[in-house]
Motif scaffolding. Structure first.
Motif, PDB file in Angstrom:
ATOM      1  N   LEU A   1      30.969  14.422  11.756  1.00  0.00           N
ATOM      2  CA  LEU A   1      30.542  15.785  12.088  1.00  0.00           C
ATOM      3  C   LEU A   1      30.372  16.632  10.837  1.00  0.00           C
ATOM      4  O   LEU A   1      29.480  17.488  10.776  1.00  0.00           O
ATOM      5  N   LEU A   2      31.205  16.393   9.820  1.00  0.00           N
ATOM      6  CA  LEU A   2      31.031  17.110   8.552  1.00  0.00           C
ATOM      7  C   LEU A   2      29.712  16.712   7.891  1.00  0.00           C
ATOM      8  O   LEU A   2      29.020  17.559   7.310  1.00  0.00           O
ATOM      9  N   TYR A   3      29.353  15.431   7.984  1.00  0.00           N
ATOM     10  CA  TYR A   3      28.060  15.008   7.436  1.00  0.00           C
ATOM     11  C   TYR A   3      26.924  15.702   8.192  1.00  0.00           C
ATOM     12  O   TYR A   3      25.933  16.137   7.597  1.00  0.00           O
ATOM     13  N   PHE A   4      27.064  15.803   9.496  1.00  0.00           N
ATOM     14  CA  PHE A   4      26.090  16.541  10.301  1.00  0.00           C
ATOM     15  C   PHE A   4      25.962  17.976   9.793  1.00  0.00           C
ATOM     16  O   PHE A   4      24.863  18.527   9.706  1.00  0.00           O
ATOM     17  N   GLY A   5      27.104  18.570   9.419  1.00  0.00           N
ATOM     18  CA  GLY A   5      27.084  19.929   8.889  1.00  0.00           C
ATOM     19  C   GLY A   5      26.398  20.034   7.546  1.00  0.00           C
ATOM     20  O   GLY A   5      25.766  21.048   7.239  1.00  0.00           O
ATOM     21  N   VAL A   6      26.499  18.984   6.728  1.00  0.00           N
ATOM     22  CA  VAL A   6      25.827  18.980   5.423  1.00  0.00           C
ATOM     23  C   VAL A   6      24.313  18.912   5.603  1.00  0.00           C
ATOM     24  O   VAL A   6      23.555  19.594   4.907  1.00  0.00           O
ATOM     25  N   VAL A   7      23.874  18.095   6.543  1.00  0.00           N
ATOM     26  CA  VAL A   7      22.428  17.910   6.754  1.00  0.00           C
ATOM     27  C   VAL A   7      21.830  19.070   7.553  1.00  0.00           C
ATOM     28  O   VAL A   7      20.724  19.516   7.268  1.00  0.00           O
ATOM     29  N   PHE A   8      22.558  19.545   8.557  1.00  0.00           N
ATOM     30  CA  PHE A   8      22.073  20.648   9.398  1.00  0.00           C
ATOM     31  C   PHE A   8      23.087  21.800   9.369  1.00  0.00           C
ATOM     32  O   PHE A   8      23.764  22.070  10.371  1.00  0.00           O
ATOM     33  N   PRO A   9      23.227  22.474   8.240  1.00  0.00           N
ATOM     34  CA  PRO A   9      24.270  23.507   8.138  1.00  0.00           C
ATOM     35  C   PRO A   9      24.106  24.646   9.131  1.00  0.00           C
ATOM     36  O   PRO A   9      25.090  25.138   9.688  1.00  0.00           O
ATOM     37  N   ARG A  10      22.870  25.091   9.363  1.00  0.00           N
ATOM     38  CA  ARG A  10      22.665  26.209  10.285  1.00  0.00           C
ATOM     39  C   ARG A  10      23.088  25.833  11.694  1.00  0.00           C
ATOM     40  O   ARG A  10      23.818  26.574  12.366  1.00  0.00           O
ATOM     41  N   LEU A  11      22.616  24.679  12.159  1.00  0.00           N
ATOM     42  CA  LEU A  11      22.951  24.234  13.508  1.00  0.00           C
ATOM     43  C   LEU A  11      24.438  23.946  13.622  1.00  0.00           C
ATOM     44  O   LEU A  11      25.074  24.242  14.641  1.00  0.00           O
ATOM     45  N   PHE A  12      25.019  23.374  12.582  1.00  0.00           N
ATOM     46  CA  PHE A  12      26.444  23.040  12.594  1.00  0.00           C
ATOM     47  C   PHE A  12      27.298  24.286  12.752  1.00  0.00           C
ATOM     48  O   PHE A  12      28.165  24.359  13.625  1.00  0.00           O
ATOM     49  N   PHE A  13      27.060  25.293  11.919  1.00  0.00           N
ATOM     50  CA  PHE A  13      27.891  26.492  11.969  1.00  0.00           C
ATOM     51  C   PHE A  13      27.605  27.332  13.209  1.00  0.00           C
ATOM     52  O   PHE A  13      28.469  28.081  13.658  1.00  0.00           O
ATOM     53  N   ARG A  14      26.441  27.182  13.760  1.00  0.00           N
ATOM     54  CA  ARG A  14      26.134  27.931  14.977  1.00  0.00           C
ATOM     55  C   ARG A  14      26.778  27.305  16.209  1.00  0.00           C
ATOM     56  O   ARG A  14      27.142  27.999  17.156  1.00  0.00           O
ATOM     57  N   THR A  15      26.941  25.974  16.203  1.00  0.00           N
ATOM     58  CA  THR A  15      27.408  25.286  17.401  1.00  0.00           C
ATOM     59  C   THR A  15      28.830  24.729  17.284  1.00  0.00           C
ATOM     60  O   THR A  15      29.621  24.825  18.212  1.00  0.00           O
ATOM     61  N   LEU A  16      29.145  24.133  16.127  1.00  0.00           N
ATOM     62  CA  LEU A  16      30.410  23.407  16.005  1.00  0.00           C
ATOM     63  C   LEU A  16      31.305  23.921  14.895  1.00  0.00           C
ATOM     64  O   LEU A  16      32.531  23.850  14.984  1.00  0.00           O
TER      65      LEU A  16
END
Length: 519
Positions: A304-319
């Motif tokens: 999930l942290l890797y997901f946040g690196v690749v999609f930071p906007r979506l990551f911080f908005r959702t997870l």
């Protein structure tokens, strides 16, 4: 409604969605009120735009209070400590009475100081001043087409349709990221670990060292001897029901999310590799016997942290916020509570991140980056294995050798027990526990002279080691050296007078002595 003002309204909405990548939170049925969100923008994460008529300041005041109330609901949903809301009114004319005091300072509702509403009005009376104000907030690239013509309704329709369509397309693309797979393997892994736990309970108990070793727990001495499968099997074992329950709950909540993002096959690789990496980290940095799915579960955090690196906007908005808080709590718990294998947790976290980097996401491949992750991960894994097996790392300690020897002794594999004890004794200083167990294996292998030497050394190191006195008495009794046997049996009784077997041995030796004297 004024068409010129409505056009300005939709030009602003269009700009924020298309150019600034804001997302639509909600839009009214008449399309005259739009709430936009971009949590990455710390100054203006929420923008509310309203095209309306404001006749009196009371209506403006009431509306601002309503915006603050809605903002508080949003703040809780977004788990934000502080939320700034930019509130923009597009009106043909401002209120007829005094209203400027409502716009001079941000509105902060009483008792809810975590909400701040900054409002201003765009009106036809002060058109250029208002538009310059908007540009100062959102950037000079905000351009308004002020050419009013007979096609103004068509232009409004175009702006509205294009803005809503682009927002919907982006929202659908974001949702598709979470639809790459159904969480089948997550439930499969939970079922597997429950079944294995039940089998362990039937075979002696999941908290029993011998049962854990039998089922494949991480045990460094056996890994060193070549039982490589112990890098994988521990992730399916658990020590006690509470351990199983906590890890099963964590997997139940985290696993489906990772499986939906990465798909089933990628999730399988991430979970297994993270579990392996967790055991590898524990192998290098911890000598304790260990088991559990924690490393693999931390691997889900890593993915999930890797997901946040690749999609930071979506990551911080959702997870983002929730995931980071839970991860931080778990890491702090591991660092502060004794007995937790935090090396395994961190190894799993890194392993999950690396596995996600190697595989990336369905239909979003970047082979160059993936190859770099693969090569880097392979080099690190090989280096750690080489370090662990080279003898440079202290992967085996006295306690683990004692556990292994006791397990061999329990299985009556005395030669194996003697081998591991002798090898450890050669490289470590004298240890009473090691020498005592070594003497026991010598007795079982009928090497009584060696056993006596080792037991005497134990007593020399620790005169109160009553078991050593007792065993030495038995050895002397076996050799028919009755006086020596009586001496050490009596020593055992003096040290531990409550042991009935010690007292019984003294009585038996006395009986043998009397029989011999009678003869």
């Amino acid at each position: 409604m004024n068409l010129e003002t409505e056009k300005l309204f939709w030009q602003a909405v269009h700009f924020l969605i298309v150019k600034k990548h804001y997302r639509i939170l909600q839009i009214s049925k008449n399309h005259q009120e739009v709430w936009l969100e971009k949590t990455e923008n710390k100054e203006s994460p929420i923008i509310r735009l309203l095209h309306t008529d404001l006749d009196w300041s009371n209506r403006l005041k009431t509306d601002i209070e309503m915006v603050a109330l809605n903002g508080e609901r949003l703040r809780k949903r977004l788990v934000r400590g502080q939320l700034n809301i930019t509130n923009i009114y597009f009106v043909p004319l401002p209120p007829v009475d005094d209203y400027e005091h409502l716009l001079t300072n941000p509105y902060i509702p009483a008792g809810k100081r975590k909400i701040k509403v900054t409002s201003f009005i765009v009106d036809e009376a002060k058109r250029h001043i208002s538009l310059n104000h908007l540009r100062s907030v959102f950037g000079k690239e905000l351009v308004f087409d002020e050419n009013l013509n007979n096609d103004i309704e068509i232009e409004i329709h175009r702006l509205r349709h294009e803005a809503i369509s682009i927002a919907a397309t982006r929202a659908k693309a974001e949702e598709s990221v979470f639809e790459s797979g159904k969480p089948l393997l997550t439930y499969f892994f939970i079922i597997v670990q429950v079944i294995i736990f039940a089998l362990m309970e039937l075979q002696g108990g999941s908290t029993q060292t011998s049962t854990l070793i039998q089922f494949g727990a991480k045990f460094n001495p056996l890994i060193i001897e070549g039982e490589w499968w112990r890098f994988l099997t521990p992730m399916f074992l658990h020590i006690g029901f509470l351990h199983l329950l906590m890890n099963s709950m964590a997997l139940y909540y985290l696993g489906p999310l990772v499986e939906r993002i990465y798909g089933n096959i990628r999730f399988l690789f991430i979970y297994i590799f993270a579990g392996f990496a967790g055991v590898l980290g524990s192998f290098i940095f911890s000598t304790n016997l260990s088991a559990g799915a924690s490393g693999a579960i931390f691997g889900c955090f890593g993915a999930l942290l890797y997901f946040g690196v690749v999609f930071p906007r979506l990551f911080f908005r959702t997870l983002g916020v929730n995931i980071l808080i839970v991860l931080a709590i778990n890491l702090m718990f591991g660092f502060t509570v004794p007995g937790i294998d935090n090396a395994g947790h961190i190894g799993g976290l890194i392993g999950g991140f690396a596995a996600a980097g190697i595989l990336r996401f369905p239909k979003k491949r970047k082979y160059g980056t993936q190859i770099l992750y693969f090569v880097g991960t392979a080099v690190i894994v090989m280096a750690m294995l080489q370090y662990g097996f080279s003898g440079s790392a202290s992967v085996v300690d006295k306690q683990s050798i004692i556990i292994l020897a006791q397990d061999y002794i329990q299985g009556e594999e005395y030669d194996k027990a003697h081998k591991v004890l002798s090898e450890f004794h050669e490289v470590e200083e004298d240890s009473t526990e090691i020498l005592f167990l070594l003497s026991f294996t010598e007795i079982k292998r009928n090497n009584l002279d060696d056993a006596k030497d080792q037991l005497h050394r134990v007593i020399e190191l620790d005169p109160n080691f009553h078991e050593a006195h007792y065993n030495l008495a038995l050895v002397y009794l076996e050799e028919n050296s009755l006086e020596n046997a009586k001496t050490y049996a009596e020593n055992a009784v003096k040290i531990e007078p409550k042991r009935d077997d010690y007292q019984e041995l003294v009585e038996n030796i006395d009986a043998f002595i009397q029989v011999n004297q009678g003869n």
